[in-house]
Design a protein around this motif. Structure first.
Motif, PDB file in Angstrom:
ATOM      1  N   UNK A   1      -3.829 -14.305  25.573  1.00  0.00           N
ATOM      2  CA  UNK A   1      -3.674 -15.458  24.717  1.00  0.00           C
ATOM      3  C   UNK A   1      -5.024 -15.783  24.093  1.00  0.00           C
ATOM      4  N   UNK A   2      -4.998 -16.111  22.812  1.00  0.00           N
ATOM      5  CA  UNK A   2      -6.218 -16.544  22.156  1.00  0.00           C
ATOM      6  C   UNK A   2      -5.942 -17.795  21.346  1.00  0.00           C
ATOM      7  N   UNK A   3      -6.851 -18.733  21.404  1.00  0.00           N
ATOM      8  CA  UNK A   3      -6.761 -19.892  20.528  1.00  0.00           C
ATOM      9  C   UNK A   3      -7.349 -19.467  19.192  1.00  0.00           C
ATOM     10  N   UNK A   4      -6.805 -19.964  18.110  1.00  0.00           N
ATOM     11  CA  UNK A   4      -7.233 -19.512  16.803  1.00  0.00           C
ATOM     12  C   UNK A   4      -7.817 -20.659  16.007  1.00  0.00           C
ATOM     13  N   UNK A   5      -9.104 -20.632  15.837  1.00  0.00           N
ATOM     14  CA  UNK A   5      -9.760 -21.568  14.942  1.00  0.00           C
ATOM     15  C   UNK A   5     -10.335 -20.834  13.748  1.00  0.00           C
ATOM     16  N   UNK A   6     -10.086 -19.533  13.668  1.00  0.00           N
ATOM     17  CA  UNK A   6     -10.641 -18.688  12.619  1.00  0.00           C
ATOM     18  C   UNK A   6      -9.664 -18.598  11.458  1.00  0.00           C
ATOM     19  N   UNK A  14       2.312  -9.620  17.267  1.00  0.00           N
ATOM     20  CA  UNK A  14       2.538 -10.391  18.480  1.00  0.00           C
ATOM     21  C   UNK A  14       3.344 -11.640  18.209  1.00  0.00           C
ATOM     22  N   UNK A  15       3.030 -12.700  18.917  1.00  0.00           N
ATOM     23  CA  UNK A  15       3.726 -13.982  18.814  1.00  0.00           C
ATOM     24  C   UNK A  15       2.691 -15.062  18.552  1.00  0.00           C
ATOM     25  N   UNK A  16       3.079 -16.098  17.829  1.00  0.00           N
ATOM     26  CA  UNK A  16       2.159 -17.196  17.550  1.00  0.00           C
ATOM     27  C   UNK A  16       2.902 -18.523  17.598  1.00  0.00           C
ATOM     28  N   UNK A  17       2.165 -19.580  17.835  1.00  0.00           N
ATOM     29  CA  UNK A  17       2.701 -20.935  17.752  1.00  0.00           C
ATOM     30  C   UNK A  17       1.746 -21.766  16.920  1.00  0.00           C
ATOM     31  N   UNK A  18       2.298 -22.407  15.901  1.00  0.00           N
ATOM     32  CA  UNK A  18       1.548 -23.314  15.039  1.00  0.00           C
ATOM     33  C   UNK A  18       1.715 -24.724  15.584  1.00  0.00           C
ATOM     34  N   UNK A 100      10.860 -15.896  21.804  1.00  0.00           N
ATOM     35  CA  UNK A 100      11.960 -16.687  22.371  1.00  0.00           C
ATOM     36  C   UNK A 100      11.614 -17.234  23.753  1.00  0.00           C
ATOM     37  N   UNK A 101      10.829 -16.499  24.522  1.00  0.00           N
ATOM     38  CA  UNK A 101      10.412 -16.992  25.840  1.00  0.00           C
ATOM     39  C   UNK A 101       9.548 -18.241  25.689  1.00  0.00           C
ATOM     40  N   UNK A 102       8.646 -18.232  24.719  1.00  0.00           N
ATOM     41  CA  UNK A 102       7.791 -19.396  24.483  1.00  0.00           C
ATOM     42  C   UNK A 102       8.629 -20.552  23.951  1.00  0.00           C
ATOM     43  N   UNK A 141       2.403 -22.946  28.322  1.00  0.00           N
ATOM     44  CA  UNK A 141       3.499 -21.969  28.232  1.00  0.00           C
ATOM     45  C   UNK A 141       2.950 -20.564  28.005  1.00  0.00           C
ATOM     46  N   UNK A 142       1.960 -20.421  27.121  1.00  0.00           N
ATOM     47  CA  UNK A 142       1.393 -19.096  26.884  1.00  0.00           C
ATOM     48  C   UNK A 142       0.719 -18.555  28.137  1.00  0.00           C
ATOM     49  N   UNK A 143       0.142 -19.425  28.951  1.00  0.00           N
ATOM     50  CA  UNK A 143      -0.461 -18.990  30.217  1.00  0.00           C
ATOM     51  C   UNK A 143       0.601 -18.499  31.193  1.00  0.00           C
ATOM     52  N   UNK A 144       1.830 -19.021  31.063  1.00  0.00           N
ATOM     53  CA  UNK A 144       2.905 -18.723  32.020  1.00  0.00           C
ATOM     54  C   UNK A 144       3.759 -17.523  31.615  1.00  0.00           C
ATOM     55  N   UNK A 145       3.767 -17.152  30.351  1.00  0.00           N
ATOM     56  CA  UNK A 145       4.652 -16.048  29.938  1.00  0.00           C
ATOM     57  C   UNK A 145       3.908 -14.724  29.913  1.00  0.00           C
TER      58      UNK A 145
END
Length: 145
Positions: A1-6, A14-18, A100-102, A141-145
């Protein structure tokens, strides 16, 4: 998992959440899903970067949210492109198909079918009382999946 400030984005798939901030209630038209009154709060939209372009999709969402791209193609474009909404952050799971898991582990969505027209999920949009709570829930959630 990466946080995106860039703002330049990241290559790959992959998967992303806005994570969006809506400081005041707003009425948002969401294409074929119709018009919805959304309460103030933090919103988390989970999407897939599995198709062509991969995470370039996140850059497109950023341009829509910044008012630099006016075409509304996906449900999230209507939310992100609304003048009262601010894109607060992005969380990514490079190389992982966990959309879908997230989405299924986040809070219930305020708009049935939002972002879920190609799966059996009730919604890929979650709402929280604040942007901070939305961001914390997404990271957990990203830490758990």
């Amino acid at each position: 998992m990466t946080a995106d400030d860039d703002p330049t984005g990241e290559e790959g798939w992959g998967t992303y959440t806005l994570v969006f901030a809506l400081p005041d209630p707003a009425t948002v038209e969401v294409g074929a899903l119709g018009t919805h009154d959304l309460p103030a709060g933090g919103y988390a939209y989970t999407g897939s970067a599995l198709g062509s372009g991969g995470f370039a999709r996140v850059d497109r969402h950023r341009r829509v949210a910044a008012g630099e791209h006016g075409v509304r193609h996906w449900h999230v474009d209507y939310l992100g492109g609304h003048p009262a909404v601010h894109l607060d952050g992005v969380v990514r799971a490079p190389g992982r198909d966990v959309e879908c898991a997230v989405a299924g582990r986040l809070a219930a969505g305020p708009v049935d079918g939002f972002g879920a027209s190609d799966c059996d999920c009730p919604s890929h949009l979650a709402r929280y009382e604040s942007t901070e709570r939305a961001a914390a829930a997404v990271r957990a959630v990203y830490d758990a999946v």
